[in-house]
Design a protein around this motif. Structure first.
Motif, mmCIF file in Angstrom:
data_model
loop_
_atom_site.group_PDB
_atom_site.id
_atom_site.type_symbol
_atom_site.label_atom_id
_atom_site.label_comp_id
_atom_site.label_asym_id
_atom_site.label_seq_id
_atom_site.Cartn_x
_atom_site.Cartn_y
_atom_site.Cartn_z
ATOM 1 N N ALA A 27 13.645 -17.714 30.082
ATOM 2 C CA ALA A 27 13.191 -16.395 30.541
ATOM 3 C C ALA A 27 13.735 -16.097 31.936
ATOM 4 O O ALA A 27 14.091 -14.943 32.255
ATOM 5 C CB ALA A 27 11.673 -16.323 30.537
ATOM 6 N N ASP A 28 13.814 -17.141 32.776
ATOM 7 C CA ASP A 28 14.379 -16.959 34.114
ATOM 8 C C ASP A 28 15.838 -16.542 34.056
ATOM 9 O O ASP A 28 16.368 -15.951 35.007
ATOM 10 C CB ASP A 28 14.255 -18.258 34.923
ATOM 11 N N HIS B 175 4.630 -19.149 21.502
ATOM 12 C CA HIS B 175 5.077 -18.211 22.541
ATOM 13 C C HIS B 175 5.958 -17.165 21.880
ATOM 14 O O HIS B 175 6.834 -17.483 21.090
ATOM 15 C CB HIS B 175 5.874 -18.934 23.624
ATOM 16 N N LEU C 71 8.098 -25.210 25.229
ATOM 17 C CA LEU C 71 7.459 -24.143 26.006
ATOM 18 C C LEU C 71 8.039 -24.063 27.412
ATOM 19 O O LEU C 71 8.265 -22.974 27.949
ATOM 20 C CB LEU C 71 5.949 -24.385 26.064
ATOM 21 N N ARG C 72 8.285 -25.222 28.013
ATOM 22 C CA ARG C 72 8.910 -25.221 29.345
ATOM 23 C C ARG C 72 10.340 -24.697 29.267
ATOM 24 O O ARG C 72 10.784 -23.937 30.145
ATOM 25 C CB ARG C 72 8.889 -26.638 29.917
ATOM 26 N N PRO D 121 8.235 -13.761 23.039
ATOM 27 C CA PRO D 121 8.719 -12.916 24.133
ATOM 28 C C PRO D 121 8.817 -11.453 23.704
ATOM 29 O O PRO D 121 8.718 -11.124 22.519
ATOM 30 C CB PRO D 121 10.108 -13.498 24.414
ATOM 31 N N ALA E 122 11.384 -22.489 27.191
ATOM 32 C CA ALA E 122 11.264 -21.035 27.045
ATOM 33 C C ALA E 122 11.072 -20.368 28.401
ATOM 34 O O ALA E 122 11.624 -19.283 28.658
ATOM 35 C CB ALA E 122 10.107 -20.702 26.110
ATOM 36 N N GLU E 123 10.299 -21.003 29.281
ATOM 37 C CA GLU E 123 10.113 -20.453 30.628
ATOM 38 C C GLU E 123 11.442 -20.417 31.393
ATOM 39 O O GLU E 123 11.762 -19.422 32.063
ATOM 40 C CB GLU E 123 9.099 -21.291 31.400
ATOM 41 N N LEU E 124 12.201 -21.489 31.292
ATOM 42 C CA LEU E 124 13.487 -21.545 32.003
ATOM 43 C C LEU E 124 14.480 -20.542 31.425
ATOM 44 O O LEU E 124 15.283 -19.946 32.168
ATOM 45 C CB LEU E 124 14.052 -22.965 31.918
#
Length: 635
Positions: free
Chosen positions: A531-532, A504, A524-525, A506, A527-529
């Protein structure tokens, strides 16, 4: 109340009449099968030691007399007879351990789940008793293949040297470990079953020695002392007596009276004595006897009532509906394919052909696979010899058990630049088998070996690819590691830099998440959090974690913070290696390592332990956010 429910401590057994002991043994088996079926555990070994364990606790006075178990997975009956009859959470968080546990009971002396060590323990305890003037007895129960380990013979060499130091060795001879026990020792023991005179001898020993011990003992000793032909007919006896050990046996391990008589005779000697008991692994459970017993060595949860259906997965594999394959099965399938392409690839196992996934390879190429018994040190050195002879050996072993062969990996394989591939099953947090079986030290221990390379695949595709990459290395040892669980969904890379995969990337890179193997989905999860929260996180899978790829260092230089996430102890792990690589390259970026602290973990499910250790996306994000906040405040 059943008879078993009335047994709260070993002294309760002594109050029972001999005529009731068979009924008690039946109750124990009736308890074990459904109890182990509900949670999973070691079924076959414990069904085989019911009468033997009853006899041990009737003859000896535990805990004053020290009864030691090797291997520890055959201690379930011992637990039942020492007041631990709540098996509802066996090997589950907060419940009974699947091995002896000092925290559970004063009757548990050693938490022994790595085989072949009990005789060394017993030798030390017996010496301590002698020095301190204690007359409590030391009884070491060894079996389920543990006598194939070299440490057992090192201990025997020392035990036999002291003719006046009491020590009782009980050999639980069931012909198996996970699978049929192999090797010269097994052949020696087998002669007692295959010699024409065996049945007559067993009948004679039962009728004379157990029913008329006063007459039987001198008769027994005179026969064995005066008639060399008789001694030669029973080679194992001669072998042990030549070492300096008194030998009693063979004894029918399912005849409580016979075992008790043999143990009482052994207790009367004033030196080391070996009692040879013949038992049947899986006794009393029809599916285990009608099918191959090693399938019932370790079981996951089974259908109930198990006596009717007997549905059981291969050893070590949980019962589950059709779904993703296990890491073990992916490795096993790929080995078969590689075997067809490369005749130089051979395989080794240490008494775990099926649990490590080599059974199909053995079926396809029987002349290219060797089971060396519970002898990891020998396997590593043998692999070095195979490599020197022009082959490429694959030694498949549980990660925790390779710890035992560190010196051989270092000085025999690596020093000689041998192309050997070590495939480590059950790497990282294993879970229900407890502290001794977690494979959480391998990357730290092996990371100090010069030239050794370690691969941590993130999914099935990478396991197949990295196994082949490892087999292409012919001038250094390689390691491929994976956990005990099902393989997750494929994790695609968006870019390959050097040997590393970027998973991933950004738009604005703030944090570099270095995902070690199966921690990739967690990163990966995370990274999603992040990003939030407005934080950009690059996720990179190094693929080969030792040595550290230059690509990881280059990526780190472009981020504000580096976080390494691994299922290994933090000390000396991948995080430590990345930190050293950054310092060597003069890359001044803060580093945080998420991993396992330097402590032994309790038994629990893998997911439960990972959560307790903070190896979850939410925990990782919380700590990274705090690190970034502190960094901003300082600036």
């Amino acid at each position: 109340m059943t008879m078993l429910e009335g047994i709260r401590e070993p002294r309760d057994l002594k109050a029972l009449g001999a005529e009731r002991l068979g009924e008690l043994a039946a109750e124990v088996r009736q308890f074990l099968v459904p109890a182990v079926a509900r949670t999973g555990g070691h079924l076959g070994p414990n069904l085989g030691v019911v009468e033997l364990t009853i006899a041990l606790h009737r003859v000896f006075d535990s805990p004053a007399d020290r009864i030691l178990w090797d291997t520890g997975h055959q201690s379930y009956v011992h637990k039942l007879l020492t007041g631990r009859q709540d098996f509802s959470k066996l090997r589950i968080k907060g419940g009974l351990s699947g091995y002896p546990s000092r925290a559970e009971s004063e009757h548990d002396v050693i938490e022994n789940s790595h085989a072949s060590t009990v005789l060394g323990w017993a030798d030390g305890l017996a010496k301590a008793h002698q020095v301190r003037g204690k007359d409590d007895r030391v009884v070491a129960v060894i079996g389920d293949g543990a006598l194939t380990g070299g440490m057992a013979w090192e201990a025997l060499n020392n035990i036999a040297a002291a003719k006046d130091r009491p020590l009782i060795i009980v050999v639980n001879d069931n012909e198996r470990s996970y699978a049929p026990t192999i090797g010269g020792l097994a052949d020696h023991l087998a002669t007692l079953r295959t010699t024409d005179g065996y049945e007559a001898f067993l009948s004679w020993s039962k009728d004379v020695l157990t029913r008329a011990p006063v007459v039987g003992r001198p008769l027994y000793e005179s026969l064995h002392g005066a008639k060399k032909g008789f001694k030669d007919a029973f080679a194992p006896q001669g072998m042990f007596e030549d070492l300096g050990l008194k030998y009693i046996g063979p004894v029918d391990g399912h005849d409580i009276a016979a075992v008790e008589s043999a143990l009482r005779r052994a207790a009367g000697f004033h030196g080391p004595v070996l009692v040879h008991c013949l038992t049947e692994k899986g006794r009393g459970y029809r599916p285990a006897l009608e099918h191959e017993a090693d399938r019932f060595h370790t079981v996951g949860a089974m259908d109930l009532p198990p006596a009717t259906t007997g549905r059981c997965p291969p050893a070590g594999e949980p019962v589950a509906p059709p779904g993703p394959p296990s890491w073990t099965s992916v490795f096993g399938d790929e080995m078969v394919r590689i075997g067809a392409e490369r005749p130089d690839v051979v395989a080794l196992t240490a008494a775990m052909l099926d649990p490590v996934g080599l059974s199909r390879f053995a079926e396809a190429y029987p002349e290219r696979v060797w089971d060396v018994g519970i002898a990891e040190q020998h396997a590593a050195v043998c692999a070095a010899g195979l490599a020197t002879g022009g082959l490429h050996p694959v030694f498949a072993v549980y990660a925790t058990f390779l710890n035992r062969a560190f010196d051989q990996v270092l000085m025999d394989v690596a020093l000689h630049r041998c192309g050997v591939t070590f495939v480590l099953d059950r790497a990282g947090v294993t879970g229900t088998d407890g502290a001794s079986h977690n494979g959480m030290w391998d990357m730290s221990v092996l990371g100090v070996v010069p030239g050794l390379r370690i691969a941590a695949p993130r999914d099935a595709e990478q396991l197949r690819a990295q196994l082949r990459e490892a087999l292409d290395v012919d001038d250094a040892p390689t390691v491929v590691r994976y956990p005990k669980e099902s393989v997750g969904e494929p994790v695609a890379a968006v870019q390959r830099i050097g040997g590393a995969d970027v998973l991933h990337r950004p738009a604005r890179p703030d944090v570099l998440l270095v995902a070690v193997g199966v921690m990739a989905p967690v990163c990966l999860r995370a990274a999603e959090l992040l990003a939030d929260r407005g934080v950009g996180a690059t996720v990179v899978d190094p693929r080969w974690v030792r040595p550290v790829d230059d690509a990881v260092v280059q990526l780190a230089a472009g981020h504000r913070l580096v976080a390494v996430v691994e299922d290994n102890i933090r000390t000396g792990g991948v995080g430590s290696a990345v930190g050293q690589a950054l310092r060597d390259a003069d890359v001044d970026v803060p580093l945080r390592t998420f991993g396992i602290p330097d402590e032994f973990l309790p038994h629990a499910k893998r997911g439960e332990l990972l959560a307790d250790l903070g190896l979850t996306p939410a925990e990782i994000v919380g700590r990274i956010s705090a690190d970034l906040a502190r960094k901003e405040n300082r600036s």
